[in-house]
Write an enzyme that holds these catalytic residues in place. Structure first.
Site, mmCIF file in Angstrom:
data_model
loop_
_atom_site.group_PDB
_atom_site.id
_atom_site.type_symbol
_atom_site.label_atom_id
_atom_site.label_comp_id
_atom_site.label_asym_id
_atom_site.label_seq_id
_atom_site.Cartn_x
_atom_site.Cartn_y
_atom_site.Cartn_z
ATOM 1 N N SER A 169 -23.586 1.833 15.742
ATOM 2 C CA SER A 169 -22.239 2.185 16.197
ATOM 3 C C SER A 169 -22.211 3.576 16.805
ATOM 4 O O SER A 169 -22.946 4.472 16.377
ATOM 5 C CB SER A 169 -21.249 2.094 15.040
ATOM 6 O OG SER A 169 -21.628 2.955 14.008
ATOM 7 N N CYS A 203 -28.518 1.344 3.831
ATOM 8 C CA CYS A 203 -27.788 2.616 3.796
ATOM 9 C C CYS A 203 -28.196 3.535 2.664
ATOM 10 O O CYS A 203 -27.346 4.223 2.124
ATOM 11 C CB CYS A 203 -26.311 2.357 3.662
ATOM 12 S SG CYS A 203 -25.570 1.985 5.218
ATOM 13 N N ASP A 225 -28.390 -5.776 9.878
ATOM 14 C CA ASP A 225 -28.087 -4.773 8.841
ATOM 15 C C ASP A 225 -27.907 -5.416 7.480
ATOM 16 O O ASP A 225 -27.196 -6.411 7.349
ATOM 17 C CB ASP A 225 -26.772 -4.057 9.188
ATOM 18 C CG ASP A 225 -26.896 -3.185 10.435
ATOM 19 O OD1 ASP A 225 -27.971 -2.592 10.627
ATOM 20 O OD2 ASP A 225 -25.907 -3.106 11.200
ATOM 21 N N GLU A 234 -31.956 5.850 4.838
ATOM 22 C CA GLU A 234 -31.474 7.231 4.713
ATOM 23 C C GLU A 234 -32.541 8.052 4.030
ATOM 24 O O GLU A 234 -32.841 7.805 2.880
ATOM 25 C CB GLU A 234 -30.254 7.266 3.782
ATOM 26 C CG GLU A 234 -28.954 6.989 4.436
ATOM 27 C CD GLU A 234 -27.804 7.224 3.463
ATOM 28 O OE1 GLU A 234 -26.745 6.687 3.736
ATOM 29 O OE2 GLU A 234 -27.975 7.948 2.464
ATOM 30 N N GLU A 267 -26.476 -3.490 -3.578
ATOM 31 C CA GLU A 267 -25.199 -3.578 -4.298
ATOM 32 C C GLU A 267 -25.039 -4.841 -5.129
ATOM 33 O O GLU A 267 -24.405 -4.838 -6.158
ATOM 34 C CB GLU A 267 -24.059 -3.629 -3.290
ATOM 35 C CG GLU A 267 -23.631 -2.315 -2.807
ATOM 36 C CD GLU A 267 -22.648 -2.505 -1.669
ATOM 37 O OE1 GLU A 267 -22.756 -1.747 -0.726
ATOM 38 O OE2 GLU A 267 -21.813 -3.428 -1.735
ATOM 39 N N GLU A 281 -21.094 -0.991 19.478
ATOM 40 C CA GLU A 281 -20.183 -1.738 18.590
ATOM 41 C C GLU A 281 -18.691 -1.401 18.741
ATOM 42 O O GLU A 281 -17.949 -1.439 17.762
ATOM 43 C CB GLU A 281 -20.584 -1.554 17.115
ATOM 44 C CG GLU A 281 -22.036 -1.913 16.811
ATOM 45 C CD GLU A 281 -22.431 -1.683 15.356
ATOM 46 O OE1 GLU A 281 -21.551 -1.714 14.474
ATOM 47 O OE2 GLU A 281 -23.631 -1.466 15.112
ATOM 48 N N HIS A 298 -23.478 11.859 7.498
ATOM 49 C CA HIS A 298 -22.299 11.977 6.637
ATOM 50 C C HIS A 298 -21.723 13.382 6.686
ATOM 51 O O HIS A 298 -20.634 13.625 6.212
ATOM 52 C CB HIS A 298 -22.659 11.583 5.200
ATOM 53 C CG HIS A 298 -23.295 10.224 5.153
ATOM 54 N ND1 HIS A 298 -24.649 10.052 5.313
ATOM 55 C CD2 HIS A 298 -22.761 9.001 5.029
ATOM 56 C CE1 HIS A 298 -24.919 8.751 5.267
ATOM 57 N NE2 HIS A 298 -23.795 8.093 5.098
ATOM 58 N N ARG A 317 0.829 -1.215 0.000
ATOM 59 C CA ARG A 317 0.000 0.000 0.000
ATOM 60 C C ARG A 317 0.863 1.265 0.000
ATOM 61 O O ARG A 317 0.558 2.255 0.656
ATOM 62 C CB ARG A 317 -0.967 -0.007 1.204
ATOM 63 C CG ARG A 317 -2.094 -1.015 1.044
ATOM 64 C CD ARG A 317 -3.031 -0.990 2.228
ATOM 65 N NE ARG A 317 -2.360 -1.411 3.448
ATOM 66 C CZ ARG A 317 -2.767 -1.100 4.672
ATOM 67 N NH1 ARG A 317 -3.833 -0.363 4.844
ATOM 68 N NH2 ARG A 317 -2.107 -1.530 5.721
ATOM 69 N N GLU A 318 1.935 1.215 -0.784
ATOM 70 C CA GLU A 318 2.853 2.357 -0.847
ATOM 71 C C GLU A 318 2.131 3.619 -1.337
ATOM 72 O O GLU A 318 2.385 4.725 -0.855
ATOM 73 C CB GLU A 318 4.017 2.049 -1.803
ATOM 74 C CG GLU A 318 4.972 0.961 -1.322
ATOM 75 C CD GLU A 318 4.545 -0.450 -1.733
ATOM 76 O OE1 GLU A 318 3.341 -0.662 -2.051
ATOM 77 O OE2 GLU A 318 5.400 -1.348 -1.734
HETATM 78 N N1 GLN Z 1 -24.876 -1.101 12.553
HETATM 79 C C1 GLN Z 1 -23.904 -0.525 11.697
HETATM 80 C C2 GLN Z 1 -23.393 0.769 12.275
HETATM 81 O O1 GLN Z 1 -24.138 1.429 12.954
HETATM 82 C C3 GLN Z 1 -24.491 -0.249 10.330
HETATM 83 C C4 GLN Z 1 -23.465 0.315 9.406
HETATM 84 C C5 GLN Z 1 -23.966 0.525 8.007
HETATM 85 O O2 GLN Z 1 -25.089 0.841 7.783
HETATM 86 N N2 GLN Z 1 -23.112 0.366 7.037
HETATM 87 O O3 GLN Z 1 -22.275 1.164 12.053
HETATM 88 ZN ZN ZN Z 2 -26.080 2.842 7.063
#
Ligand code: GLN
Ligand code: ZN
Length: 763
Positions: A444, A654, A610, A676, A616, A495, A705, A27-28
């Site tokens: 988290s 997310c 989650d 979101e 994706e 977490e 964010h 990872r230089e």
């Molecule tokens: N439970 C995870 C957190 O709160 C969910 C993270 C995520 O949505 N990517 O970090």
């Molecule tokens: Zn999220």
């Protein structure tokens, strides 16, 4: 200058790879980039690291015996951004900063206080992220840079003739989005003429520099494309192909099948077409039926560029050999760029010895391609026979766990079904007694320096397990007290013990291995080390129960259990390719089901699973989506349906643009779904209402964010908006994602304001 028609001596592509990792084996580049960004080092140092990494890759690839070495695979940040800058697609807000070229480039990638960065999004269905070019009717596309030419010349100085790789003109436009001020209905594809003029110039410059082959990547063609888009494709390659004095052209596709785009490209005057025969083996038959390929080279992607397993060389060779009869020439290659795998499996000296002989990272895949190339042109040798025997032997050892198999065979449809939602809602109401507009968080809390230090100390042996647990316990207690003080209704343990929401589970499940050096670029300087799912998956012991149980013991309020769902675990790991993903998903689901059952038994009344990666993994082509969504939804339900009606299941996604997955989200049958929606001002709630979504929803009332602390009034306003679409008993107030990337100085006031806003809105 060379031209295919005048210069029959142009070398064949022979054996090649479509691209190579660029972050550096250690990872230089990451370190060099971060040094430059922080102002610790000079630009020259960064550029020097880049130069050394390029030289090293070229020498490695040429030395391994590839006939054609890809060039221009290096990037300081992202190859789509490189292309945008090459074509002068620099939005005005970055030009106005009047920075040097390289700082303009980094401003587009990372933003500055005074300029929002380009949007970043997933590179097809991989975990790489690219920067989305912004194009408008006023964007004057032209050839404004010379990166592909400069790197070609640089390689030539080392005595290596490379095949410059450039994102193709059609994919460039299809991956771009309309600039914020573009008129409604503006389609970037309308800039095709300008783009082609720039590419024509680039091809001339490359030919003048001595390039005999150029690779134009057109991955956008493996998704469903309209007739107009296919017409643009035909125009593009007729025009570029018809240009006198150009280099030979390889149009490369990957991540799926070209389908209707294949005959279109085959009819244009390009010399070679790259196809992904790993993800779309059926393409071989399509090729056999196309007479337009009789005089072209097919670059057969038979070595998987996205996964970490050794290739079944015999099968790969026979795939290539079958093509020989129907096309002009066959070249051997990887299915896509090796950007998506780590550098070198031989560095993994402490990985599970049962797994190690099965691994092939970028370096090993290059050897496989070279070996296949030799076998294809000269016939399979002793060397080939022994390599393919070794590979087959390695795989005869794949760990099967008969108990896991039997459990899956014994599954009944009702195992994935919970009682009726109304019954659940009633049971949960009497168990949890939550107010309308209940407040909670996504899981988290900030990962502080202390938390990271504790993890590092444990890894380095400076503290023992007991001390580590003490420190985590103290952190959990602090987080619980804070939440009680703020007045949240459903608490979380925060977490702290998780480095990463997938890696943590992979470390606790059988069937996974972790690498030491298996870094893969995710975007810019950010790398991830995906776990390797190599065998049948099971859960030897509870993974999260002690933490959750401890957290719950500290409070009268419900504390949510917190798990990562099966689809997300698969999406962010390297997975086995010897069985359908649906089967692997079921195995992971059953392991999680055991964890859910143990959490419930330990008295945890609310459990969140989650699934941020659900969207994706959505297949690129519409016709494959139903099947995917069916198994994705089924695996979530398998993981969660074992609990009683009174246990409340949450899920978190997310994003808020559900589009193609909205029905699947309903299908998850979670009691509460958090998403979101702050940035889209709750618009998504109308979509949910439209499909008759009747369960609990937490639309995310502030954007985590951004470092901005939301004020009480703003949150209250969003809650009122939300309450217009969803009755308050089913509505939750929560931030729109986890808080681990934020600091307490932001999190604490934000949550206090959120709780006050919910109280006001209730009243
Ligand atoms: N439970 C995870 C957190 O709160 C969910 C993270 C995520 O949505 N990517 O970090
Ligand atoms: Zn999220």
């Amino acid at each position: 200058m060379t031209n295919a028609h005048q210069t029959p001596r142009t070398p064949d592509i022979g054996a090649t790879v479509l691209g190579y990792p660029r972050i550096g084996p250690k990872r230089e580049l990451k370190r060099a980039l971060e040094g430059y960004w922080s102002g610790r080092t000079e630009l020259d140092e960064l550029l020097g690291v880049g130069e050394r990494l390029r030289e090293r890759s070229w020498r490695e690839l040429a030395g391994a015996g590839l006939d054609s070495v890809p060039g221009n695979t290096f990037s300081l940040y992202d190859h789509v951004l490189d292309t945008a800058v090459l074509l002068d697609a620099v939005p005005p807000r970055f030009r106005e900063l009047a920075l040097s070229d390289v700082d303009t480039y980094f401003a587009m990638a990372r933003g500055r206080d005074d300029a929002q960065p380009l949007e970043m999004t997933k590179w097809f269905d991989t975990n790489y992220h690219y920067l989305v070019p912004e194009l408008g009717p006023d964007t004057a596309l032209r050839l404004a840079g010379d990166k592909p030419v400069a790197e070609f010349t640089e390689a030539l100085r080392h005595g290596i003739t490379t095949r410059p790789v450039v994102l193709g003109p059609v994919s460039f436009l299809l991956l771009a989005k309309p600039a914020p001020d573009a008129p409604a209905g503006f389609a970037p594809l309308s800039l095709l003429d300008d783009v082609l003029a720039a590419y024509a110039k680039l091809l001339s410059a490359l030919a003048a520099a001595g390039a005999d082959w150029v690779q134009l990547d057109e991955p956008a063609l493996v998704a469903d494309r309209s007739a107009a888009e296919l017409t643009a494709l035909r125009q593009a390659y007729e025009r570029l192909g018809g240009q006198p004095g150009r280099p030979n052209l390889l149009v490369a596709s990957y991540f799926g099948e070209l389908g209707p785009a294949l005959p279109v490209i085959a009819d244009t005057p390009v010399e070679a077409i790259g196809v992904d025969l790993v993800s779309a083996p059926e393409t071989a038959e399509q090729i056999a039926g196309l007479s337009s390929l009789r005089h072209k080279t097919v670059v057969a992607g038979v070595v998987d560029g996205r996964n970490v397993w050794r290739t079944n060389l015999r099968d790969a060779l026979s795939t290539c050999a079958t093509l020989l009869g129907s096309v002009g020439r066959v070249a051997v290659s990887t299915s896509c760029s090796l950007l998506h795998v780590p550098y070198d499996a031989s560095a993994e000296t402490s990985i599970d010895p049962a797994v190690r002989p099965r691994l092939a990272f970028a370096r090993q895949k290059v050897d496989e391609v070279a070996l296949l190339g030799r076998a294809l042109s000269a016939g399979a040798s002793g060397e080939f026979a022994s390599a393919s025997r070794q590979a087959n032997e390695a795989f005869s050892e794949v760990r099967r766990d008969e108990r896991v198999r039997q459990r899956i065979d014994a599954l009944r449809p009702e195992d994935a079904r919970r009682p009726d939602y109304r019954e659940r809602a009633e049971a949960q109401r009497s168990r949890l007694d939550l107010p309308p507009l209940a407040t909670t968080t996504i899981g988290s809390f900030p990962q502080t320096g202390d938390i990271r230090r504790a993890r590092a100390d444990l890894r380095a042996g400076r503290i023992d397990d007991a001390e580590y647990r003490n420190r985590m316990g103290a952190e959990i207690e602090r987080v619980i007290r804070l939440q009680e003080d703020i007045g949240l209704d459903v608490l979380v343990h925060g977490e702290p013990e998780r480095n990463d929401m997938v890696q943590y589970f992979a470390e606790h499940l059988d069937g996974f291995a972790a690498t030491e050096h298996g870094w893969v670029q995710s975007y810019g300087s950010r790398c991830v080390r995906p776990p390797i799912l190599h065998g049948d998956v099971s859960r030897p012991a509870p993974m999260t129960v002690p933490w959750s149980e401890f957290a719950q013991s500290l409070s009268e309020k419900p504390v949510k259990g917190m798990l990562t769902g099966p689809v997300t675990i698969l999406a962010w790991s390297f997975v086995r390719d010897d069985q359908p993903l649906a089967v692997t998903a079921r195995q992971v689901a059953l392991a999680l089901r055991d964890e859910v059952a143990d959490l419930e038994r330990a008295g945890i009344g609310v459990i969140q699973v989650d699934e941020p990666a659900l969207r994706e993994l959505l297949p690129l082509r519409e016709r494959d989506r139903r099947e995917y969504l069916d198994w994705a939804v089924e695996s979530f339900r398998l993981a969660t349906a074992g609990v009683s009606a009174a246990t409340q299941i949450h899920t978190h996604l997310c994003y808020s643009e559900f589009g193609d997955v909205i029905e699947a989200i309903d299908g998850l049958d979670a009691d509460v779904t958090t998403i979101e929606a702050a940035r889209s001002r709750m618009e998504v709630l109308a979509d949910l209402r439209e499909i008759g979504f009747r369960r609990g929803v937490g639309p995310g009332v502030y954007d985590i964010h951004s470092p901005r602390v939301p004020d009480e009034r703003g949150v209250e306003e969003l809650l009122r908006l939300a309450a217009d679409a969803v009755p308050a008993e089913r509505l939750w107030a929560n931030p729109d994602c986890g808080l681990k990337t934020r600091g307490y100085h932001e999190v604490e006031p934000a949550l206090r304001n959120m709780v006050l806003a919910a109280r006001n809105a209730r009243a």
